[in-house]
Design a protein around this motif. Sequence first.
Motif, PDB file in Angstrom:
ATOM      1  N   PHE A  69       0.810  -1.215   0.000  1.00 49.40           N
ATOM      2  CA  PHE A  69       0.000   0.000   0.000  1.00 49.40           C
ATOM      3  C   PHE A  69       0.844   1.267   0.000  1.00 49.40           C
ATOM      4  CE2 PHE A  69      -1.967   3.403   2.562  1.00 49.40           C
ATOM      5  CZ  PHE A  69      -2.962   3.770   1.660  1.00 49.40           C
ATOM      6  N   ILE A  70       2.007   1.247   0.633  1.00 52.50           N
ATOM      7  CA  ILE A  70       2.847   2.442   0.709  1.00 52.50           C
ATOM      8  C   ILE A  70       3.172   2.972  -0.683  1.00 52.50           C
ATOM      9  CG2 ILE A  70       5.184   3.224   1.268  1.00 52.50           C
ATOM     10  CD1 ILE A  70       3.263   3.344   3.595  1.00 52.50           C
ATOM     11  N   THR A  71       3.376   2.080  -1.640  1.00 49.57           N
ATOM     12  CA  THR A  71       3.647   2.523  -3.009  1.00 49.57           C
ATOM     13  C   THR A  71       2.435   3.260  -3.579  1.00 49.57           C
ATOM     14  OG1 THR A  71       5.137   0.662  -3.382  1.00 49.57           O
ATOM     15  CG2 THR A  71       4.274   1.778  -5.330  1.00 49.57           C
ATOM     16  N   TRP A  72       1.239   2.699  -3.345  1.00 46.64           N
ATOM     17  CA  TRP A  72       0.007   3.345  -3.809  1.00 46.64           C
ATOM     18  C   TRP A  72      -0.149   4.727  -3.158  1.00 46.64           C
ATOM     19  CZ3 TRP A  72      -4.446   0.489  -6.150  1.00 46.64           C
ATOM     20  CH2 TRP A  72      -4.089  -0.805  -6.566  1.00 46.64           C
ATOM     21  N   ALA A  73       0.083   4.788  -1.852  1.00 47.34           N
ATOM     22  CA  ALA A  73      -0.084   6.045  -1.119  1.00 47.34           C
ATOM     23  C   ALA A  73       0.918   7.095  -1.586  1.00 47.34           C
ATOM     24  CB  ALA A  73       0.075   5.795   0.377  1.00 47.34           C
ATOM     25  N   THR A  74       2.156   6.675  -1.850  1.00 45.71           N
ATOM     26  CA  THR A  74       3.179   7.607  -2.317  1.00 45.71           C
ATOM     27  C   THR A  74       2.776   8.232  -3.647  1.00 45.71           C
ATOM     28  OG1 THR A  74       4.922   6.346  -1.192  1.00 45.71           O
ATOM     29  CG2 THR A  74       5.610   7.859  -2.947  1.00 45.71           C
ATOM     30  N   LEU A  75       2.287   7.409  -4.562  1.00 45.93           N
ATOM     31  CA  LEU A  75       1.815   7.920  -5.848  1.00 45.93           C
ATOM     32  C   LEU A  75       0.629   8.869  -5.649  1.00 45.93           C
ATOM     33  CD1 LEU A  75       2.012   4.708  -8.073  1.00 45.93           C
ATOM     34  CD2 LEU A  75       3.459   6.750  -8.225  1.00 45.93           C
ATOM     35  N   GLY A  76      -0.259   8.517  -4.710  1.00 47.15           N
ATOM     36  CA  GLY A  76      -1.405   9.375  -4.429  1.00 47.15           C
ATOM     37  C   GLY A  76      -0.990  10.739  -3.923  1.00 47.15           C
ATOM     38  N   VAL A  77      -0.014  10.768  -3.015  1.00 47.29           N
ATOM     39  CA  VAL A  77       0.472  12.035  -2.461  1.00 47.29           C
ATOM     40  C   VAL A  77       1.078  12.909  -3.552  1.00 47.29           C
ATOM     41  CG1 VAL A  77       2.240  13.066  -0.982  1.00 47.29           C
ATOM     42  CG2 VAL A  77       0.857  11.182  -0.123  1.00 47.29           C
ATOM     43  N   ILE A  78       1.955  12.319  -4.359  1.00 46.06           N
ATOM     44  CA  ILE A  78       2.677  13.103  -5.364  1.00 46.06           C
ATOM     45  C   ILE A  78       1.750  13.564  -6.488  1.00 46.06           C
ATOM     46  CG2 ILE A  78       4.508  13.009  -7.094  1.00 46.06           C
ATOM     47  CD1 ILE A  78       5.991  11.063  -5.239  1.00 46.06           C
ATOM     48  N   LEU A  79       0.992  12.626  -7.054  1.00 43.04           N
ATOM     49  CA  LEU A  79       0.106  12.990  -8.170  1.00 43.04           C
ATOM     50  C   LEU A  79      -1.019  13.919  -7.721  1.00 43.04           C
ATOM     51  CD1 LEU A  79      -0.166   9.562 -10.044  1.00 43.04           C
ATOM     52  CD2 LEU A  79       1.226  11.553 -10.655  1.00 43.04           C
ATOM     53  N   GLY A  80      -1.666  13.567  -6.605  1.00 43.06           N
ATOM     54  CA  GLY A  80      -2.757  14.392  -6.109  1.00 43.06           C
ATOM     55  C   GLY A  80      -2.287  15.771  -5.699  1.00 43.06           C
ATOM     56  N   GLY A  81      -1.161  15.834  -5.000  1.00 44.32           N
ATOM     57  CA  GLY A  81      -0.638  17.106  -4.543  1.00 44.32           C
ATOM     58  C   GLY A  81      -0.265  18.030  -5.680  1.00 44.32           C
ATOM     59  N   ARG A  82       0.351  17.456  -6.717  1.00 43.13           N
ATOM     60  CA  ARG A  82       0.778  18.283  -7.847  1.00 43.13           C
ATOM     61  C   ARG A  82      -0.405  18.726  -8.704  1.00 43.13           C
ATOM     62  NH1 ARG A  82       4.694  21.833  -8.902  1.00 43.13           N
ATOM     63  NH2 ARG A  82       5.475  21.749 -11.051  1.00 43.13           N
ATOM     64  N   ILE A  83      -1.298  17.796  -9.011  1.00 38.68           N
ATOM     65  CA  ILE A  83      -2.449  18.119  -9.867  1.00 38.68           C
ATOM     66  C   ILE A  83      -3.314  19.205  -9.234  1.00 38.68           C
ATOM     67  CG2 ILE A  83      -4.621  17.218 -10.787  1.00 38.68           C
ATOM     68  CD1 ILE A  83      -3.143  14.547 -11.217  1.00 38.68           C
ATOM     69  N   ALA A  84      -3.555  19.087  -7.923  1.00 39.31           N
ATOM     70  CA  ALA A  84      -4.382  20.084  -7.241  1.00 39.31           C
ATOM     71  C   ALA A  84      -3.697  21.445  -7.223  1.00 39.31           C
ATOM     72  CB  ALA A  84      -4.695  19.627  -5.819  1.00 39.31           C
ATOM     73  N   TYR A  85      -2.378  21.468  -7.028  1.00 40.01           N
ATOM     74  CA  TYR A  85      -1.664  22.745  -7.030  1.00 40.01           C
ATOM     75  C   TYR A  85      -1.780  23.417  -8.399  1.00 40.01           C
ATOM     76  CZ  TYR A  85       1.915  26.288  -6.479  1.00 40.01           C
ATOM     77  OH  TYR A  85       2.569  27.496  -6.428  1.00 40.01           O
ATOM     78  N   VAL A  86      -1.618  22.623  -9.453  1.00 42.11           N
ATOM     79  CA  VAL A  86      -1.715  23.165 -10.805  1.00 42.11           C
ATOM     80  C   VAL A  86      -3.108  23.740 -11.066  1.00 42.11           C
ATOM     81  CG1 VAL A  86      -1.735  22.550 -13.256  1.00 42.11           C
ATOM     82  CG2 VAL A  86       0.078  21.673 -11.765  1.00 42.11           C
ATOM     83  N   LEU A  87      -4.139  23.006 -10.682  1.00 39.71           N
ATOM     84  CA  LEU A  87      -5.514  23.404 -10.980  1.00 39.71           C
ATOM     85  C   LEU A  87      -6.007  24.569 -10.136  1.00 39.71           C
ATOM     86  CD1 LEU A  87      -7.256  19.927 -11.419  1.00 39.71           C
ATOM     87  CD2 LEU A  87      -6.534  21.521 -13.202  1.00 39.71           C
ATOM     88  N   PHE A  88      -5.657  24.558  -8.840  1.00 43.84           N
ATOM     89  CA  PHE A  88      -6.258  25.532  -7.925  1.00 43.84           C
ATOM     90  C   PHE A  88      -5.367  26.721  -7.568  1.00 43.84           C
ATOM     91  CE2 PHE A  88      -8.522  21.524  -6.800  1.00 43.84           C
ATOM     92  CZ  PHE A  88      -9.790  21.925  -7.182  1.00 43.84           C
ATOM     93  N   TYR A  89      -4.051  26.570  -7.714  1.00 45.85           N
ATOM     94  CA  TYR A  89      -3.177  27.627  -7.225  1.00 45.85           C
ATOM     95  C   TYR A  89      -2.469  28.440  -8.309  1.00 45.85           C
ATOM     96  CZ  TYR A  89      -3.770  26.098  -2.396  1.00 45.85           C
ATOM     97  OH  TYR A  89      -4.310  25.801  -1.163  1.00 45.85           O
TER      98      TYR A  89
END
Length: 277
Positions: free
Chosen positions: A68-88
Amino acid sequence: MPHMLEFMRVSLDYTALGLSPVALEAGPVVLRWYSLAYIAGILFSWWYLIRMIAKGDAPYTKPQVDDFITWATLGVILGGRIAYVLFYDLPKFAADPLSIFYLWQGGMSFHGGTAGVIIAVMLYANSQKISKLRLLDYVAVTAPVGLFFGRLANFVNGELWGRVTTVSWGMTFPGAGPLPRHPSQLYEAVLEGLLLFIILSLMFWKTRARLYPGLLAGVFGIGYGAMRLIVELFREPDAQLGTLSTGLTMGQTLSLPLFLAGAWLIATSRGRAINEK
């Protein structure tokens, strides 16, 4: 002029701390504190999730945590970056799409990282046929530690500083003008990171909260949401956004759904109670 001199008299100079965003530099290899913060948060979560199995009734096994740690790591990086691009800073990235991949230049959204991890939890739990909410509860207990390290890294980087203040611990930051500001990065590290981790850990280890699916995740949501709403009153809004037309900052706006979702999870958790083995 006297007013400005009074500001300068009580302020602390951030540069006097001698902090640097770079933790280690050896030739072409540059290791930054911000990167180390992510690594430390992920490794701690890995260790703590395994440690929590000892309490009994865990919805996962050690091999599942390792996966699961691999899944969570991808979630943090992809989610964090995509949201920053879209909202900030969407106009900037729309003008230069390749810069979306320049992660080393910074630009991550905690709210996006949270959404990414939630998606990772849902997908992984479904693939393993384990309880989604229970896995989310366990992950929620570890999440504030990553926040703690991340906010400390923000402080070391001298970024995301607070609003102008007259408090005795106000600091002048490079690029933020001559007036002292709240070290809001440290406020967030203590409140959203350390304090929230202590609350959730006490609930997990000292109460039966883990047996009410959604309760711990709800406490995280409402706790982080409330703390972020408050800290944003002391944090300088992002320069490219400022205060929104609603009177809220982007951080406050994105925290409201998290707060409401947390409140709902807490309110409905009793109906999902499971028997302790």
